[in-house]
Design a protein around this motif. Structure first.
Motif, mmCIF file in Angstrom:
data_model
loop_
_atom_site.group_PDB
_atom_site.id
_atom_site.type_symbol
_atom_site.label_atom_id
_atom_site.label_comp_id
_atom_site.label_asym_id
_atom_site.label_seq_id
_atom_site.Cartn_x
_atom_site.Cartn_y
_atom_site.Cartn_z
ATOM 1 N N ILE A 166 1.135 -3.409 -2.607
ATOM 2 C CA ILE A 166 1.700 -3.619 -3.938
ATOM 3 C C ILE A 166 3.170 -3.995 -3.800
ATOM 4 O O ILE A 166 3.976 -3.208 -3.311
ATOM 5 N N LYS A 174 5.052 0.439 -9.455
ATOM 6 C CA LYS A 174 4.116 0.252 -8.338
ATOM 7 C C LYS A 174 3.178 1.456 -8.183
ATOM 8 O O LYS A 174 1.988 1.287 -7.917
ATOM 9 N N ALA A 279 3.121 0.256 -0.727
ATOM 10 C CA ALA A 279 4.070 -0.506 -1.535
ATOM 11 C C ALA A 279 5.460 -0.422 -0.927
ATOM 12 O O ALA A 279 5.771 0.490 -0.154
#
Length: 469
Positions: A166, A174, A279
């Motif tokens: 992400i 996120k 992420a």
């Protein structure tokens, strides 16, 4: 009585077909088999299935052809592919094309059962309309074009077990995206474990991720589960994964490949079934070029990527989010809902929001406590570098100091305990200042607020937050 679920098995090796049939039969599933693409297509076009297991290499084609046909014509049918040992590139390609998951030969039966159970849960999970029903996901509220596209991709990724990376700036949501992928998927009833990789001291990282046995090191007074074991059956979200040191990246890569962890001090590995979401707001490709992030790990966690847009690209969503956050503040602190002046609304629409949704929420919470007459004015927002010139903020002088702390003559420092915990310490000062002001004004909140140099709303907010009402 519920009818048994039906599984299509596609493999040209009779022994593999028989093994899969026996294993799935013991799971109370009805199986149908095909030895090539042609016979598989006939079955797919003639009856309905709940799951398809297909080998990648078939006499008259490949499993990717079958996957493509299913994606185009039966998109709700989960497909798990069976790959030759070491064919990781083929497995990753199948995940990118929409496969639910993959398993390598020789087939690990426990792993097979886990994949089958997770895949069959998909069509039993109620489908949420996240375009309309996303009130539980604060920052993902929105009807802008980029947000509708994001929600569609989230819905699609929730039907897979592929590792997802992400991408997005700080404060854009996120973790909310990761949480929603988990909640909409087959692992929704299992743990979702978010981990901030940048917040763990390097010397504790291995123990935190993989756990440790009792006595493994000084201070290990009892055995402890790591993040991977805690997330077993569910999802592990590695936020700020770029902050992992290189030594830890090597160990993480091995765990992802082997699907097992070895707790610190243990000799044996513990199998784990975890979906990895990760992420960062950093550019991993640049870090790879600089030698600060491993390329092989990048390709394992970034099988599929998803981008979360910054708030300034979301247009009409700013007004929607503003209304939602103000309503939420009103409910949380049981205070009247406030509105924004026309000037304040215009300022928010034109602001760049470098801190994204998180910054908008913080700005509104501060303005909520400062505003008068239930209206947030431009000066209450206190926006930095705003395109609209802010009016000078009026300064209310307190009648007299509430707490008069004299600096120590020896070092001219504010006297604080040696073992200070900052948040509780500051909270105790605020609590004492509020109590003194209220006592001096005989619990007249309007007068106490004036004495403290804050608004009446700010006083009520603080009293509620500190549970002093």
């Amino acid at each position: 009585m519920m009818s048994k679920q039906q599984v299509l098995i596609i493999d040209d090796e009779p022994d593999i077909r028989e093994l899969l049939e026996i294993t799935l039969g013991r799971m109370n599933l009805i199986t149908h088999t095909a030895k090539d693409v042609a016979s598989a297509m006939k079955l797919l076009n003639s009856r309905e299935f709940d799951l398809c297991l297909t080998d990648m290499h078939l006499p008259d084609g490949t499993g990717l052809e079958i996957l493509g046909h299913i994606q185009a014509n039966i998109p709700n049918l989960p497909v798990a592919v069976i790959t030759a040992f070491g064919s990781m590139e083929t497995a990753i390609e199948s995940l990118k094309l929409g496969a639910f998951d993959f398993i390598s030969k020789p087939v690990d039966l426990q792993r097979l059962r886990e994949i089958v159970q997770n895949a069959l849960k998909l069509n039993q999970t109620p489908i949420k309309d996240i375009e309309k029903d996303s009130s539980d996901y604060d920052g993902l509220l929105g009807q802008s074009e980029v947000m509708l596209a994001l929600k569609q991709k989230i819905k699609k990724l929730s039907r897979s077990q592929a590792p997802v990376f992400i991408n997005g700036p700080s404060g854009s949501g996120k973790e909310l995206v990761a949480s929603l992928i988990h909640t909409l998927g087959s692992r929704a009833d299992q743990p979702f474990i978010p981990v901030n990789c940048g917040a763990i001291p390097s010397e504790l990282m291995e123990s935190e991720f993989f756990g440790h046995k009792k006595g493994a090191f000084t201070g290990a007074n009892e055995a402890k589960q790591g993040f991977f074991q805690a997330a077993h059956g569910g999802t592990l979200f590695l936020d700020e994964v770029a902050d992992l040191p290189l030594a830890m990246q090597v160990k993480l890569l091995r765990v992802i490949q082997e699907k097992a962890v070895r707790p610190v001090g243990e000799n044996n590995e513990v199998p784990v079934d975890v979906r990895i979401l990760s992420a960062t707001h950093k550019n991993l490709l640049e870090l790879i070029e600089q030698g600060d992030f491993r390329q092989d790990l990048y390709y394992r966690i970034n099988v599929i990527d998803i981008n979360v847009p910054p708030l300034h690209e979301r247009g009409c969503d700013i007004a929607l989010l503003t209304d939602y956050f103000l309503e939420k503040l009103s409910e949380n602190y049981q205070l009247p809902k406030v509105s924004l002046s026309a000037e304040a609304k215009l300022a928010l629409d034109q602001y760049s929001f470098p801190g994204n949704v998180r910054q908008l929420e913080n700005i509104l919470e501060r303005a909520y406590t400062l505003c008068e007459d239930d209206i947030i004015e431009l000066e209450d927002l206190n926006l930095e570098d705003n395109v609209i010139a802010a009016k000078p903020t009026a300064v209310v002088k307190p009648i007299e100091p509430i707490i008069n702390v004299q600096p120590e003559a020896s070092n001219n420092e504010f006297p604080i305990p040696d073992d200070i915990q900052l948040e509780p310490f500051l909270e105790s000062i605020e609590r004492r200042a509020l109590a003194i002001a209220l006592e001096k004004e005989r619990w007249n909140k309007t007068a106490a607020a004036k004495r403290l140099g804050i608004t009446f709303r700010a006083l009520r907010y603080r009293l509620k937050k500190l549970e002093m009402e």
